[in-house]
Write an enzyme that holds these catalytic residues in place. Structure first.
Site, PDB file in Angstrom:
ATOM      1  N   SER A  58       6.602   3.924  -7.527  1.00 36.02           N
ATOM      2  CA  SER A  58       7.528   4.800  -7.279  1.00 36.02           C
ATOM      3  C   SER A  58       7.511   5.251  -5.708  1.00 36.02           C
ATOM      4  O   SER A  58       8.428   6.265  -5.472  1.00 36.02           O
ATOM      5  CB  SER A  58       7.156   6.221  -7.924  1.00 36.02           C
ATOM      6  N   SER A  59       6.686   4.851  -5.011  1.00 31.22           N
ATOM      7  CA  SER A  59       6.531   5.271  -3.545  1.00 31.22           C
ATOM      8  C   SER A  59       5.804   4.302  -2.825  1.00 31.22           C
ATOM      9  O   SER A  59       4.987   3.299  -3.470  1.00 31.22           O
ATOM     10  CB  SER A  59       5.847   6.671  -3.357  1.00 31.22           C
ATOM     11  N   SER A 116      -5.062  -4.635  -2.106  1.00 27.17           N
ATOM     12  CA  SER A 116      -6.215  -4.223  -1.563  1.00 27.17           C
ATOM     13  C   SER A 116      -6.030  -3.439  -0.345  1.00 27.17           C
ATOM     14  O   SER A 116      -5.078  -2.696  -0.194  1.00 27.17           O
ATOM     15  CB  SER A 116      -7.224  -5.462  -1.677  1.00 27.17           C
ATOM     16  N   LYS A 168     -12.118  -1.084  -2.789  1.00 27.52           N
ATOM     17  CA  LYS A 168     -11.252  -2.386  -2.442  1.00 27.52           C
ATOM     18  C   LYS A 168     -12.013  -3.765  -2.407  1.00 27.52           C
ATOM     19  O   LYS A 168     -11.397  -4.800  -2.759  1.00 27.52           O
ATOM     20  CB  LYS A 168     -10.530  -2.158  -1.274  1.00 27.52           C
ATOM     21  N   TYR A 178     -13.875   4.063  -0.515  1.00 30.47           N
ATOM     22  CA  TYR A 178     -12.490   3.409  -0.671  1.00 30.47           C
ATOM     23  C   TYR A 178     -12.780   2.001  -0.292  1.00 30.47           C
ATOM     24  O   TYR A 178     -12.207   1.365  -1.109  1.00 30.47           O
ATOM     25  CB  TYR A 178     -11.707   3.888   0.442  1.00 30.47           C
TER      26      TYR A 178
END
Length: 327
Positions: A36-37, A166, A184, A180
């Protein structure tokens, strides 16, 4: 001298022969989580422009509705279908039902792109255990959950493409990205193992490692980034979501395991490609002859990162000293 000449030739080959052939995705069904974005929406738009039926999945129905209007304006023929489903891929236990409904409306899913994710940038001691769990839950487990809903169907049909978005921080640990990067890096390892499992079923796996990308998520993240992270990240530049989407989708369709954007991204992927699958002997030859020199380049880069962090520390000390003096 001969070695460096070969490295130079390999780099020239990359620069002049990296363009991929165009694909027509008519009758293909592309499912994008986080569609959606940001990068997810950009990939959905690109897939629609190439003739695919597109399904996007996101948590916000409002954003889904706005994204659907944009995708509908990008389709190239009236037969294309654009579907939206509101779901949390990290938590939803009914994704198999969602997949079944999507296939009933738009045909068999041939491309799955796991793009749903979020970022968090903070120093290790400022990152709570809940933040680590959140990163793993959304970025890693969400991708695994959605993929498990689709893989059995692709194996049954012996055809499909699966991709995971990723980050360059999923190849190299960067200051401020302990949570984060951890999530990933996990995607990278799982994707390697998955490719080995599904290769016999004519299913290809791709992992995309985009650099900083101009998206709403990036704009929000940069507000709280440590200064060290900002300065380290500046060297890779800021890319548009459209550029990342075009390169990612082309690499998926060309059956590349690692997808990168820009020269620095390609260099980093090459350096980290030792045990990864390859679908191109040209890529393999380039990796063999450039990995050594790129390892040296990455060593220099890490030394520069250390210098940046030390410089920031000195600046903070001077600021604190000045503050105390002014008091």
């Amino acid at each position: 001298m001969i070695y460096f000449s070969l490295v130079f030739i390999c780099v020239v080959f990359y620069i002049f022969f990296r363009k991929q052939r165009n694909f027509n995705l008519k009758n293909e069904h592309c499912v994008i989580t986080g569609g959606s974005s940001g990068i997810g929406l950009a990939i959905a738009l690109q897939a629609a422009k190439m003739g695919a039926n597109v399904t996007i999945i996101s948590r916000s129905q409002e954003r889904l509705n706005a994204a659907k209007d944009k995708i509908n304006s990008a389709v190239i023929n009236a037969e294309q279908k654009v579907l939206t489903f509101s779901a949390d891929v990290a938590e939803d236990s009914s994704l198999r039902d969602l997949v079944k409904e999507a296939e009933n409306q738009a045909g068999p899913i041939t491309i799955l792109i796991n793009c749903a994710g979020t970022s968090l940038c903070s120093r290790f001691e400022d990152t709570s255990l809940e933040d680590f769990k959140k990163m793993l839950n959304i970025n890693f487990l969400g991708s695994m959950n959605m993929t498990q809903a689709v893989v059995p169907l692709m194996k049954e049909r012996k055809h499909g493409h699966i991709a995971f978005v990723s980050s360059m921080a999923g190849l190299v640990g960067i200051y401020g990205y302990t949570a984060y990067s951890g999530s990933k890096f996990a995607i990278f390892g799982a994707a390697e193992a998955l490719q080995m499992e599904v290769k016999a079923y004519n299913i290809n796996v791709t992992v995309s490692f985009p650099p900083d990308t101009d998206t709403p998520g990036f704009a929000e993240e940069i507000k709280s980034k440590p200064i060290e992270t900002i300065r380290i990240s500046e060297s890779a530049g800021l890319y548009s979501a459209e550029d990342v989407a075009v390169k990612t989708l082309n690499d998926i369709l060309n059956k590349k395991f690692m997808s990168s954007v820009g020269f620095e991204g390609w260099m980093l992927c090459t350096t980290c490609s030792a045990t990864t699958p390859t679908a191109s002997y040209l890529d393999l030859v380039i990796q063999i002859f450039t990995m050594g020199i790129f390892r040296l380049a990455s060593f220099i880069y890490l030394k520069q990162c250390d210098q940046t962090i030390k410089k920031c520390a000195k600046e903070k000390e001077m600021e604190n000293a000045q503050t105390v003096k002014n008091k």
